[in-house]
Scaffold this motif. Structure first.
Motif, PDB file in Angstrom:
ATOM      1  N   TYR A   1       0.898  -1.165   0.000  1.00 35.87           N
ATOM      2  CA  TYR A   1       0.000   0.000   0.000  1.00 35.87           C
ATOM      3  C   TYR A   1       0.929   1.205   0.000  1.00 35.87           C
ATOM      4  CZ  TYR A   1      -3.669  -3.267   1.549  1.00 35.87           C
ATOM      5  OH  TYR A   1      -4.553  -4.307   1.649  1.00 35.87           O
TER       6      TYR A   1
ATOM      7  N   ALA B   1       2.768  -4.953   2.456  1.00 37.72           N
ATOM      8  CA  ALA B   1       1.816  -5.749   3.243  1.00 37.72           C
ATOM      9  C   ALA B   1       2.093  -7.247   3.083  1.00 37.72           C
ATOM     10  CB  ALA B   1       0.386  -5.428   2.838  1.00 37.72           C
TER      11      ALA B   1
ATOM     12  N   ALA C   1      -2.755 -13.150  12.895  1.00 41.08           N
ATOM     13  CA  ALA C   1      -3.281 -12.075  13.740  1.00 41.08           C
ATOM     14  C   ALA C   1      -3.825 -10.939  12.871  1.00 41.08           C
ATOM     15  CB  ALA C   1      -2.177 -11.570  14.655  1.00 41.08           C
ATOM     16  N   ASN C   2      -4.459  -9.977  13.537  1.00 43.53           N
ATOM     17  CA  ASN C   2      -4.901  -8.758  12.861  1.00 43.53           C
ATOM     18  C   ASN C   2      -3.736  -8.104  12.168  1.00 43.53           C
ATOM     19  OD1 ASN C   2      -7.669  -8.404  13.352  1.00 43.53           O
ATOM     20  ND2 ASN C   2      -7.236  -7.837  15.470  1.00 43.53           N
ATOM     21  N   GLY C   3      -3.952  -7.686  10.918  1.00 45.62           N
ATOM     22  CA  GLY C   3      -2.905  -6.948  10.219  1.00 45.62           C
ATOM     23  C   GLY C   3      -1.818  -7.817   9.613  1.00 45.62           C
ATOM     24  N   ALA C   4      -1.985  -9.146   9.669  1.00 43.91           N
ATOM     25  CA  ALA C   4      -0.944 -10.040   9.130  1.00 43.91           C
ATOM     26  C   ALA C   4      -0.892 -10.005   7.609  1.00 43.91           C
ATOM     27  CB  ALA C   4      -1.191 -11.469   9.615  1.00 43.91           C
ATOM     28  N   GLY C   5      -2.025  -9.648   6.987  1.00 40.92           N
ATOM     29  CA  GLY C   5      -2.049  -9.578   5.526  1.00 40.92           C
ATOM     30  C   GLY C   5      -3.049 -10.522   4.870  1.00 40.92           C
ATOM     31  N   LYS C   6      -3.909 -11.138   5.660  1.00 47.36           N
ATOM     32  CA  LYS C   6      -4.836 -12.153   5.139  1.00 47.36           C
ATOM     33  C   LYS C   6      -5.849 -11.542   4.163  1.00 47.36           C
ATOM     34  CE  LYS C   6      -6.309 -13.136   9.280  1.00 47.36           C
ATOM     35  NZ  LYS C   6      -5.657 -12.013   9.989  1.00 47.36           N
ATOM     36  N   THR C   7      -6.459 -10.438   4.594  1.00 49.87           N
ATOM     37  CA  THR C   7      -7.444  -9.777   3.730  1.00 49.87           C
ATOM     38  C   THR C   7      -6.781  -9.271   2.459  1.00 49.87           C
ATOM     39  OG1 THR C   7      -8.823  -9.154   5.605  1.00 49.87           O
ATOM     40  CG2 THR C   7      -9.064  -7.816   3.613  1.00 49.87           C
ATOM     41  N   THR C   8      -5.582  -8.738   2.606  1.00 49.60           N
ATOM     42  CA  THR C   8      -4.829  -8.245   1.443  1.00 49.60           C
ATOM     43  C   THR C   8      -4.637  -9.368   0.425  1.00 49.60           C
ATOM     44  OG1 THR C   8      -3.686  -6.629   2.831  1.00 49.60           O
ATOM     45  CG2 THR C   8      -2.624  -7.204   0.736  1.00 49.60           C
TER      46      THR C   8
ATOM     47  N   GLU D   1     -15.041  -9.411   4.041  1.00 52.58           N
ATOM     48  CA  GLU D   1     -15.209  -9.291   5.482  1.00 52.58           C
ATOM     49  C   GLU D   1     -16.366  -8.320   5.753  1.00 52.58           C
ATOM     50  OE1 GLU D   1     -11.509  -8.105   7.209  1.00 52.58           O
ATOM     51  OE2 GLU D   1     -12.334  -7.991   9.229  1.00 52.58           O
TER      52      GLU D   1
ATOM     53  N   GLU E   1     -13.251 -14.063   6.930  1.00 55.03           N
ATOM     54  CA  GLU E   1     -13.773 -14.095   8.302  1.00 55.03           C
ATOM     55  C   GLU E   1     -15.276 -14.353   8.383  1.00 55.03           C
ATOM     56  OE1 GLU E   1     -12.070 -12.261  11.337  1.00 55.03           O
ATOM     57  OE2 GLU E   1     -10.238 -11.614  10.294  1.00 55.03           O
TER      58      GLU E   1
ATOM     59  N   GLN F   1     -10.148 -15.802  12.032  1.00 58.12           N
ATOM     60  CA  GLN F   1      -9.494 -15.539  13.327  1.00 58.12           C
ATOM     61  C   GLN F   1      -9.858 -16.647  14.324  1.00 58.12           C
ATOM     62  OE1 GLN F   1      -7.933 -12.527  14.552  1.00 58.12           O
ATOM     63  NE2 GLN F   1      -8.297 -11.103  12.875  1.00 58.12           N
TER      64      GLN F   1
HETATM   65  P1  ATP Z   1      -7.509  -8.169   9.654  1.00 59.74           P
HETATM   66  O1  ATP Z   1      -7.956  -9.466  10.145  1.00 59.74           O
HETATM   67  O2  ATP Z   1      -7.394  -7.136  10.719  1.00 59.74           O
HETATM   68  O3  ATP Z   1      -8.234  -7.686   8.441  1.00 59.74           O
HETATM   69  P2  ATP Z   1      -5.407  -8.991   7.921  1.00 59.74           P
HETATM   70  O4  ATP Z   1      -4.504 -10.104   8.253  1.00 59.74           O
HETATM   71  O5  ATP Z   1      -6.501  -9.271   6.994  1.00 59.74           O
HETATM   72  O6  ATP Z   1      -5.988  -8.391   9.236  1.00 59.74           O
HETATM   73  P3  ATP Z   1      -4.695  -6.851   6.178  1.00 59.74           P
HETATM   74  O7  ATP Z   1      -6.005  -6.147   6.329  1.00 59.74           O
HETATM   75  O8  ATP Z   1      -4.460  -7.602   4.945  1.00 59.74           O
HETATM   76  O9  ATP Z   1      -4.493  -7.835   7.400  1.00 59.74           O
HETATM   77  O10 ATP Z   1      -3.533  -5.805   6.414  1.00 59.74           O
HETATM   78  C1  ATP Z   1      -2.150  -6.109   6.197  1.00 59.74           C
HETATM   79  C2  ATP Z   1      -1.315  -4.874   6.431  1.00 59.74           C
HETATM   80  O11 ATP Z   1      -1.588  -3.887   5.432  1.00 59.74           O
HETATM   81  C3  ATP Z   1      -1.560  -4.181   7.751  1.00 59.74           C
HETATM   82  O12 ATP Z   1      -0.331  -3.704   8.235  1.00 59.74           O
HETATM   83  C4  ATP Z   1      -2.475  -3.034   7.427  1.00 59.74           C
HETATM   84  O13 ATP Z   1      -2.307  -1.962   8.307  1.00 59.74           O
HETATM   85  C5  ATP Z   1      -2.027  -2.675   6.023  1.00 59.74           C
HETATM   86  N1  ATP Z   1      -3.149  -2.151   5.226  1.00 59.74           N
HETATM   87  C6  ATP Z   1      -4.322  -2.786   4.958  1.00 59.74           C
HETATM   88  N2  ATP Z   1      -5.109  -2.033   4.172  1.00 59.74           N
HETATM   89  C7  ATP Z   1      -4.424  -0.885   3.935  1.00 59.74           C
HETATM   90  C8  ATP Z   1      -4.700   0.306   3.189  1.00 59.74           C
HETATM   91  N3  ATP Z   1      -5.829   0.441   2.505  1.00 59.74           N
HETATM   92  N4  ATP Z   1      -3.746   1.271   3.185  1.00 59.74           N
HETATM   93  C9  ATP Z   1      -2.591   1.120   3.870  1.00 59.74           C
HETATM   94  N5  ATP Z   1      -2.272   0.026   4.578  1.00 59.74           N
HETATM   95  C10 ATP Z   1      -3.168  -0.967   4.629  1.00 59.74           C
END
Ligand code: ATP
Length: 235
Positions: free
Chosen positions: A11, A16, A35-42, A83, A161, A193
């Motif tokens: 990003y 990410a 965990a939260n923010g690990a990158g799964k949604t990305t 999600e 999720e 999660q």
């Molecule tokens: P969650 O369960 O909280 O959604 P996740 O594992 O799915 O967590 P992501 O949402 O993929 O994690 O986020 C991965 C990283 O990318 C995190 O550090 C997050 O802060 C960052 N990130 C996610 N979306 C953006 C965005 N639109 N702009 C900047 N950084 C982002």
């Protein structure tokens, strides 16, 4: 069926995902844990074409997806349930399902048949066909979001999720339906999660930490792995 090779996503200046590689075989249920923010949604958003990788390649049924659009990936058979179950709150259950049908009718498919499949899986949706989206319970909204994705007759379902915000009994119900959908031949890649539930239904799983895959294996083995037990199962 799905092969991800060295995919990196950023990003802006923030990385990410750092060179993620994973595979999902036809007929599998694969869980992505972390965990939260690990990158799964990305990762899910990159597979469905909502984000562009800065490096690496994603292949689906042997073909590179390249820079193809999200819409064309749905046509190839990849359906994404985001999600937070983004259903249309001001539309009825039937209208929410019809939105998907409108797109697929172009392919000359019989929507009645798809609707019957969705209602067989989720009888509650049939009972509430005329009810507005916002008035459904969280579990019903999740089922509607999954049902709407199924109207596209996907080969692979990406679920972000599915148990988020649901009471334990409802989460289990949603996971039973996911197992039923898989039993009908739909391959599933899910982010979760709720590690206990995900590892019960998944055949295999990957653990993502800070944009890297740190562990992978059969779900049963991961459920016993000390690192997973400590970090994700509270053992
Ligand atoms: P969650 O369960 O909280 O959604 P996740 O594992 O799915 O967590 P992501 O949402 O993929 O994690 O986020 C991965 C990283 O990318 C995190 O550090 C997050 O802060 C960052 N990130 C996610 N979306 C953006 C965005 N639109 N702009 C900047 N950084 C982002």
């Amino acid at each position: 069926m799905l092969k991800i090779e060295q995919v990196a996503v950023a990003y802006g200046a923030i990385d990410a995902l750092h060179g993620i590689s994973l595979q999902v075989g036809q007929g599998e249920v694969v869980a992505l844990l972390g965990a939260n923010g690990a990158g799964k949604t990305t990762l899910l958003r990159t597979i469905s074409g909502l984000l562009r990788p800065k490096a690496g390649e994603i292949r689906f049924e042997g073909e590179a997806l390249g820079r193809s659009s999200a819409e064309s990936r749905v046509k190839r058979g990849i359906a994404h349930v985001p999600e937070g179950r983004r259903i249309f709150p001001g539309l009825t259950v039937m209208e929410n399902l019809d939105v998907a049908t409108t797109i697929w009718r172009r392919r000359g498919m019989s929507s009645a048949e798809d609707l019957a499949t969705v209602f067989a899986l989720f009888p509650r949706l049939q009972e509430r066909a005329g009810q507005l989206g916002w008035s459904l319970s969280g579990g019903e909204q999740q089922m509607l979001a999954i049902g709407r994705a199924l109207m596209a007759r996907p080969k692979m379902l990406l679920l972000d999720e599915p148990s988020l915000g649901l009471a334990p009994r409802l989460s289990e119900e949603v996971y039973r339906r996911i197992a039923d959908i898989n039993a009908k031949g739909v391959t599933v890649l899910l982010v979760e999660q709720n590690t206990v539930l995900a590892l019960e239904v998944a055949h295999r799983a990957y653990v993502i930490e800070n944009g890297h895959i740190v562990l992978e294996g059969p779900a049963r083995e991961l459920a016993r792995h000390p690192r997973v037990r400590e970090a994700y199962l509270g053992a």
